[in-house]
Design a protein around this motif. Structure first.
Motif, short mmCIF file in Angstrom:
data_model
loop_
_atom_site.label_atom_id
_atom_site.label_comp_id
_atom_site.label_asym_id
_atom_site.label_seq_id
_atom_site.Cartn_x
_atom_site.Cartn_y
_atom_site.Cartn_z
N MET A 1 24.55 49.72 92.56
CA MET A 1 25.35 48.54 92.28
C MET A 1 24.51 47.52 91.53
O MET A 1 23.37 47.31 91.84
CB MET A 1 25.83 47.90 93.59
CG MET A 1 26.79 48.74 94.39
SD MET A 1 28.37 48.71 93.67
CE MET A 1 29.30 47.84 94.85
N SER A 2 25.11 46.89 90.58
CA SER A 2 24.45 45.84 89.84
C SER A 2 24.60 44.53 90.58
O SER A 2 25.67 44.21 91.09
CB SER A 2 25.07 45.74 88.45
OG SER A 2 24.61 44.59 87.80
N GLU A 3 23.54 43.77 90.66
CA GLU A 3 23.58 42.50 91.37
C GLU A 3 24.45 41.48 90.66
O GLU A 3 25.09 40.64 91.29
CB GLU A 3 22.17 41.95 91.54
CG GLU A 3 21.30 42.79 92.44
CD GLU A 3 19.89 42.25 92.51
OE1 GLU A 3 19.65 41.13 92.02
OE2 GLU A 3 19.04 42.95 93.05
N ALA A 4 24.48 41.53 89.33
CA ALA A 4 25.20 40.52 88.57
C ALA A 4 26.71 40.71 88.67
O ALA A 4 27.45 39.73 88.70
CB ALA A 4 24.77 40.55 87.12
N THR A 5 27.18 41.93 88.75
CA THR A 5 28.63 42.16 88.72
C THR A 5 29.17 42.79 89.99
O THR A 5 30.37 42.91 90.15
CB THR A 5 28.98 43.07 87.53
OG1 THR A 5 28.29 44.31 87.69
CG2 THR A 5 28.63 42.42 86.23
N ASP A 6 28.30 43.25 90.86
CA ASP A 6 28.69 43.93 92.09
C ASP A 6 29.61 45.12 91.83
O ASP A 6 30.60 45.33 92.52
CB ASP A 6 29.36 42.96 93.08
CG ASP A 6 28.37 41.96 93.63
OD1 ASP A 6 27.18 42.33 93.76
OD2 ASP A 6 28.78 40.83 93.92
N ARG A 7 29.33 45.85 90.78
CA ARG A 7 30.05 47.09 90.52
C ARG A 7 29.04 48.15 90.13
O ARG A 7 27.91 47.83 89.77
CB ARG A 7 31.13 46.91 89.47
CG ARG A 7 30.69 46.34 88.18
CD ARG A 7 31.90 46.04 87.30
NE ARG A 7 31.45 45.15 86.26
CZ ARG A 7 31.69 45.32 84.99
NH1 ARG A 7 32.42 46.31 84.59
NH2 ARG A 7 31.22 44.49 84.11
N PRO A 8 29.43 49.40 90.17
CA PRO A 8 28.47 50.47 89.87
C PRO A 8 27.93 50.34 88.45
O PRO A 8 28.63 49.91 87.53
CB PRO A 8 29.28 51.75 90.01
CG PRO A 8 30.55 51.38 90.68
CD PRO A 8 30.72 49.91 90.54
N VAL A 9 26.66 50.68 88.28
CA VAL A 9 26.03 50.63 86.97
C VAL A 9 26.50 51.83 86.17
O VAL A 9 26.41 52.97 86.63
CB VAL A 9 24.49 50.64 87.11
CG1 VAL A 9 23.84 50.70 85.75
CG2 VAL A 9 24.03 49.43 87.88
N ASP A 10 27.02 51.57 85.00
CA ASP A 10 27.50 52.64 84.12
C ASP A 10 26.40 52.97 83.13
O ASP A 10 25.86 52.09 82.47
CB ASP A 10 28.76 52.15 83.40
CG ASP A 10 29.40 53.23 82.56
OD1 ASP A 10 29.01 54.40 82.70
OD2 ASP A 10 30.30 52.90 81.78
N GLY A 11 26.07 54.24 82.99
CA GLY A 11 25.01 54.67 82.08
C GLY A 11 25.36 54.43 80.62
O GLY A 11 24.49 54.35 79.77
N ASP A 12 26.66 54.32 80.28
CA ASP A 12 27.07 54.12 78.90
C ASP A 12 27.44 52.68 78.61
O ASP A 12 28.13 52.39 77.63
CB ASP A 12 28.26 55.02 78.58
CG ASP A 12 27.89 56.48 78.52
OD1 ASP A 12 26.71 56.79 78.77
OD2 ASP A 12 28.76 57.31 78.22
N ALA A 13 27.02 51.77 79.44
CA ALA A 13 27.38 50.36 79.24
C ALA A 13 26.87 49.84 77.92
O ALA A 13 27.56 49.07 77.23
CB ALA A 13 26.86 49.51 80.40
N TRP A 14 25.67 50.24 77.55
CA TRP A 14 25.10 49.79 76.28
C TRP A 14 25.93 50.31 75.11
O TRP A 14 26.26 49.57 74.18
CB TRP A 14 23.65 50.26 76.17
CG TRP A 14 23.00 49.80 74.92
CD1 TRP A 14 22.79 50.51 73.80
CD2 TRP A 14 22.49 48.49 74.64
NE1 TRP A 14 22.19 49.76 72.83
CE2 TRP A 14 21.99 48.50 73.33
CE3 TRP A 14 22.43 47.33 75.38
CZ2 TRP A 14 21.42 47.39 72.75
CZ3 TRP A 14 21.85 46.21 74.77
CH2 TRP A 14 21.37 46.25 73.48
N ALA A 15 26.28 51.58 75.16
CA ALA A 15 27.09 52.17 74.09
C ALA A 15 28.47 51.50 74.04
O ALA A 15 28.99 51.24 72.95
CB ALA A 15 27.23 53.67 74.31
N ASP A 16 29.04 51.23 75.21
CA ASP A 16 30.34 50.55 75.25
C ASP A 16 30.27 49.15 74.65
O ASP A 16 31.13 48.74 73.88
CB ASP A 16 30.86 50.47 76.68
CG ASP A 16 31.20 51.84 77.26
OD1 ASP A 16 31.37 52.79 76.46
OD2 ASP A 16 31.28 51.94 78.49
#
Length: 155
Positions: A1-16
């Protein structure tokens, strides 16, 4: 979980995020400059259509009905000759456009170099050009520009 958004970290977030930024930039450019030009094949097709429309819209008294019919027939023949070539080989036109751009760049470079040699001024009344560095290599006398005046004794 990401602290900033409290949702699972997505591996393709950068690409998105990059895809979203690219889409937003394309939309901004489209809004500012209009739609970008298509491929060279599409642009050729548009040119043929525009020329055909312009020629068919010309109605001069000098051309009779038979001449206008001949013009329309020539337009149809030109379109039927161009369309199959465009359909079979659209990449050829892209390559030709790129080659034309490269030829223009080479011509521009040659002209700028020649203009530089033509417009280079000489220093002093003797016509001696600017001093060259030893590291420049041997000088070509044609690069020095006009040599000034030279007195010839006719006696």
């Amino acid at each position: 979980m990401s602290e900033a958004t409290d949702r699972p970290v997505d591996g393709d977030a950068w690409a998105d995020a990059c895809a979203e930024d690219l889409a937003a930039e394309k939309a901004r450019r489209r809004a500012r400059y209009g739609t970008p030009p298509g491929s060279a094949a599409e642009e050729l097709r548009k040119l043929v259509d525009a020329v055909a429309d312009k020629v068919s819209s010309l109605r001069t008294p000098l051309l009779g009905a038979a001449a206008q019919g001949a013009v329309q027939q020539a337009i149809r023949q030109a379109r039927s000759a161009v369309e199959p070539v465009i359909e079979r080989n659209p990449q050829v036109f892209d390559h030709l456009a790129a080659a034309g751009s490269e030829l223009l760049a080479a011509y521009r470079s040659a002209v700028e170099g020649q203009e530089g040699r033509w417009t280079r001024t000489t220093e002093g009344a003797s016509g001696a050009g600017p001093a060259r560095k030893a590291a420049d290599g041997p000088a070509d006398p044609r690069d020095d520009g006009p040599s000034g005046t030279e007195r010839i004794d006719l006696d």
